[in-house]
Design an enzyme around this catalytic site. Sequence first.
Site, PDB file in Angstrom:
ATOM      1  N   GLU A  95       0.836  -1.208   0.000  1.00 26.44           N
ATOM      2  CA  GLU A  95       0.000   0.000   0.000  1.00 26.44           C
ATOM      3  C   GLU A  95       0.869   1.254   0.000  1.00 26.44           C
ATOM      4  OE1 GLU A  95      -3.030  -0.242  -0.687  1.00 26.44           O
ATOM      5  OE2 GLU A  95      -3.119  -2.400  -0.363  1.00 26.44           O
ATOM      6  N   TRP A 113       1.744   1.773  -3.459  1.00 24.93           N
ATOM      7  CA  TRP A 113       0.676   2.399  -4.262  1.00 24.93           C
ATOM      8  C   TRP A 113       0.747   3.908  -4.111  1.00 24.93           C
ATOM      9  CZ3 TRP A 113      -2.372   1.113  -8.101  1.00 24.93           C
ATOM     10  CH2 TRP A 113      -2.771  -0.215  -8.292  1.00 24.93           C
ATOM     11  N   TRP A 135     -16.352  11.076 -12.399  1.00 17.69           N
ATOM     12  CA  TRP A 135     -15.479  10.865 -11.239  1.00 17.69           C
ATOM     13  C   TRP A 135     -15.007  12.191 -10.646  1.00 17.69           C
ATOM     14  CZ3 TRP A 135     -10.644  13.003 -11.594  1.00 17.69           C
ATOM     15  CH2 TRP A 135     -10.105  13.194 -12.874  1.00 17.69           C
ATOM     16  N   TRP A 193      -9.841   7.575  -7.593  1.00 18.29           N
ATOM     17  CA  TRP A 193     -11.037   7.872  -8.411  1.00 18.29           C
ATOM     18  C   TRP A 193     -10.877   7.379  -9.836  1.00 18.29           C
ATOM     19  CZ3 TRP A 193     -15.849   8.594  -7.421  1.00 18.29           C
ATOM     20  CH2 TRP A 193     -16.196   8.945  -6.126  1.00 18.29           C
TER      21      TRP A 193
HETATM   22  C1  LIG Z   1     -11.715   6.797  -4.492  1.00 15.81           C
HETATM   23  C2  LIG Z   1     -10.523   6.770  -3.573  1.00 15.81           C
HETATM   24  C3  LIG Z   1      -9.987   7.955  -3.085  1.00 15.81           C
HETATM   25  C4  LIG Z   1      -8.877   7.931  -2.246  1.00 15.81           C
HETATM   26  N1  LIG Z   1      -8.377   9.129  -1.784  1.00 15.81           N
HETATM   27  C5  LIG Z   1      -7.279   9.132  -0.991  1.00 15.81           C
HETATM   28  C6  LIG Z   1      -6.720  10.357  -0.521  1.00 15.81           C
HETATM   29  O1  LIG Z   1      -7.183  11.449  -0.840  1.00 15.81           O
HETATM   30  N2  LIG Z   1      -5.632  10.271   0.303  1.00 15.81           N
HETATM   31  C7  LIG Z   1      -5.076   9.081   0.670  1.00 15.81           C
HETATM   32  O2  LIG Z   1      -4.088   9.068   1.405  1.00 15.81           O
HETATM   33  N3  LIG Z   1      -5.563   7.921   0.199  1.00 15.81           N
HETATM   34  C8  LIG Z   1      -6.655   7.902  -0.599  1.00 15.81           C
HETATM   35  N4  LIG Z   1      -7.154   6.709  -1.042  1.00 15.81           N
HETATM   36  C9  LIG Z   1      -6.429   5.468  -0.732  1.00 15.81           C
HETATM   37  C10 LIG Z   1      -6.851   4.750   0.567  1.00 15.81           C
HETATM   38  O3  LIG Z   1      -8.244   4.609   0.600  1.00 15.81           O
HETATM   39  C11 LIG Z   1      -6.393   5.466   1.829  1.00 15.81           C
HETATM   40  O4  LIG Z   1      -5.026   5.771   1.739  1.00 15.81           O
HETATM   41  C12 LIG Z   1      -6.600   4.584   3.063  1.00 15.81           C
HETATM   42  O5  LIG Z   1      -7.947   4.241   3.185  1.00 15.81           O
HETATM   43  C13 LIG Z   1      -6.151   5.345   4.291  1.00 15.81           C
HETATM   44  O6  LIG Z   1      -6.362   4.591   5.449  1.00 15.81           O
HETATM   45  P1  LIG Z   1      -5.132   3.972   6.233  1.00 15.81           P
HETATM   46  O7  LIG Z   1      -4.100   5.007   6.465  1.00 15.81           O
HETATM   47  O8  LIG Z   1      -5.677   3.271   7.401  1.00 15.81           O
HETATM   48  O9  LIG Z   1      -4.607   2.942   5.142  1.00 15.81           O
HETATM   49  P2  LIG Z   1      -3.646   1.662   5.281  1.00 15.81           P
HETATM   50  O10 LIG Z   1      -4.381   0.547   4.675  1.00 15.81           O
HETATM   51  O11 LIG Z   1      -3.161   1.513   6.649  1.00 15.81           O
HETATM   52  O12 LIG Z   1      -2.455   2.019   4.292  1.00 15.81           O
HETATM   53  C14 LIG Z   1      -1.268   2.701   4.723  1.00 15.81           C
HETATM   54  C15 LIG Z   1      -0.979   3.859   3.821  1.00 15.81           C
HETATM   55  O13 LIG Z   1      -0.742   3.429   2.488  1.00 15.81           O
HETATM   56  C16 LIG Z   1      -1.278   4.382   1.572  1.00 15.81           C
HETATM   57  N5  LIG Z   1      -2.346   3.750   0.810  1.00 15.81           N
HETATM   58  C17 LIG Z   1      -3.185   2.778   1.225  1.00 15.81           C
HETATM   59  N6  LIG Z   1      -4.015   2.419   0.233  1.00 15.81           N
HETATM   60  C18 LIG Z   1      -3.693   3.177  -0.823  1.00 15.81           C
HETATM   61  C19 LIG Z   1      -4.193   3.290  -2.147  1.00 15.81           C
HETATM   62  N7  LIG Z   1      -5.179   2.518  -2.592  1.00 15.81           N
HETATM   63  N8  LIG Z   1      -3.640   4.197  -2.973  1.00 15.81           N
HETATM   64  C20 LIG Z   1      -2.628   4.970  -2.552  1.00 15.81           C
HETATM   65  N9  LIG Z   1      -2.107   4.913  -1.313  1.00 15.81           N
HETATM   66  C21 LIG Z   1      -2.639   4.039  -0.457  1.00 15.81           C
HETATM   67  C22 LIG Z   1      -1.835   5.532   2.401  1.00 15.81           C
HETATM   68  O14 LIG Z   1      -0.847   6.518   2.525  1.00 15.81           O
HETATM   69  C23 LIG Z   1      -2.127   4.861   3.721  1.00 15.81           C
HETATM   70  O15 LIG Z   1      -2.118   5.725   4.814  1.00 15.81           O
HETATM   71  C24 LIG Z   1      -8.282   6.702  -1.892  1.00 15.81           C
HETATM   72  C25 LIG Z   1      -8.820   5.509  -2.398  1.00 15.81           C
HETATM   73  C26 LIG Z   1      -9.929   5.542  -3.211  1.00 15.81           C
HETATM   74  C27 LIG Z   1     -10.499   4.258  -3.735  1.00 15.81           C
END
Ligand SMILES: Cc1cc2nc3c(=O)[nH]c(=O)nc-3n(C[C@H](O)[C@H](O)[C@H](O)COP(=O)(O)OP(=O)(O)OC[C@H]3O[C@@H](n4cnc5c(N)ncnc54)[C@H](O)[C@@H]3O)c2cc1C
Length: 467
Positions: free
Chosen positions: A267, A270, A351, A374
């Site tokens: 992640e 990503w 989107w 998105w």
């Molecule tokens: C439509 C959509 C919009 C999103 N908008 C954002 C946004 O504005 N900012 C944002 O930080 N993330 C965004 N995400 C990605 C992801 O949903 C969030 O990073 C995640 O839910 C944050 O929760 P966490 O820190 O507990 O994630 P964890 O699962 O603990 O992941 C750790 C870190 O990895 C990164 N990460 C995780 N998943 C993704 C992903 N799919 N893409 C890119 N990086 C990721 C983030 O920095 C996150 O904090 C989006 C995803 C979708 C589908």
Amino acid sequence: MRLHWHRTDLRPSDNLALTTGDDPILPVYVFDPRVLTHAAPPRVAFVRDSLATLREWYRARESDLLIVRGEAPTELARLADEYDADTVSWAQAYSGLGRRRDDRVADRLAADGVDHRVVHDHLHHEPGSITTNQGEPYAVYSYFWKKWRDREKASSVAAPGADRLADPGVETPIPTLADLDFDDPEATIPPGGYETARHRLNEFCSGPIYDYESTRDRPAADATSRLSPHLAHGTVGIRTVNDRVVRARENAPDEEAREAVETFRGELAWREFYHHVLYFNPEVVTENYRDYEHDIEWRADAAELQAWKDGETGYPIVDAGMRQLRAEAYMHNRVRMIVASFLTKDLLIDWREGYDWFRQKLVDHNPANNNGGWQWAASTGTDAQPYFRIFNPMTQGERHDPDAAYIREYVPELRGVDPDLIHDWHELSPTQRHRTAPDYPAPIVDHSERREAALAMFERARGEADD
Ligand SMILES: Cc1cc2nc3c(=O)[nH]c(=O)nc-3n(C[C@H](O)[C@H](O)[C@H](O)COP(=O)(O)OP(=O)(O)OC[C@H]3O[C@@H](n4cnc5c(N)ncnc54)[C@H](O)[C@@H]3O)c2cc1C
């Protein structure tokens, strides 16, 4: 003397700009009206909180964080002159908007004979450093990931010693939200600041990370790191995160736990992938990454868009997500995917509407991840969901929230309702719905019909539709 301009690096340690060189540093934060037009209350509230802790850190070392309001080029040039600074440093920005602003700052400083230093800080691997064998940026994540995963990562660096920090000799207040012309956020904003980030990282890496693989798609489990606002605003450094995650991998009790740590690292990759995409394609914030032969004929339906924003679509998992967003300025990743698919493939709404709503409501919004998410869901992005793979919001709800704990937490109208009825909500008769949860809406659209309409819309855009 050097001014260090803090932006999305609101932390003292693992901050490369603060540890390079040996010149005295005066830290600065600028509330720039041009940047604030793209901001929103949740993020400004989080930034204010984080600035307060950062300022305390400096004050404890007989320095202080200068906080000013005004256009960055003018303010930084003014402060450089006032404090006789020969250099201004900042961390690399990735969006087109941020880079254009930084160019204006650099030009303005150069006109006054002041140098600038741009430090790579926010990512492990900068755009251009992970490319195909032909030197092109990757458009497919899995290839990017393999190189990213195997590339050596720098370790975190300590905070600068007090002897490196200059004292501005004045105390500058942190403007209130009202001073900055923002309303109070609708949501409860999580606490900001580098200490909170460090605590959250340690907590997650001491246990939950080992179950990440099996629990990360369960929104009710609240099993993800919740580091996203900290990574977005830089209250934690990426090297610090990696050091802690690698330590967790070394301490993993078994192979399954080790794999869960690796999934988590995926992640983080990503995040870097999307930053690279944005860096090389700054237009993606408003344009499709992927070209279709014809324009996609998105629908403009203000009532359906509003129902989606309000969490009143009659699709329980979608409504739970949209209400979590309004309540917490956050939404679980799986649910972000579901609500984004629903907006673009069930409501057939552009989107960009969803991106903009998330930009306003999320505390962790950053253009790279928000746009990447998105455009993935809308099948317009790099390495996106294929257009014909359309989430069924009912089966998604059933699979990822089987006992409807997440749904019932955020949709009080469904609180006493049996999970089976919640997951069959679209199939109940009006009378059954009225008897079960009279205040919860009927589905505003029929998923099967809209699925067909979405396929037809994408086929027309691809030039494949029958005349
Ligand atoms: C439509 C959509 C919009 C999103 N908008 C954002 C946004 O504005 N900012 C944002 O930080 N993330 C965004 N995400 C990605 C992801 O949903 C969030 O990073 C995640 O839910 C944050 O929760 P966490 O820190 O507990 O994630 P964890 O699962 O603990 O992941 C750790 C870190 O990895 C990164 N990460 C995780 N998943 C993704 C992903 N799919 N893409 C890119 N990086 C990721 C983030 O920095 C996150 O904090 C989006 C995803 C979708 C589908």
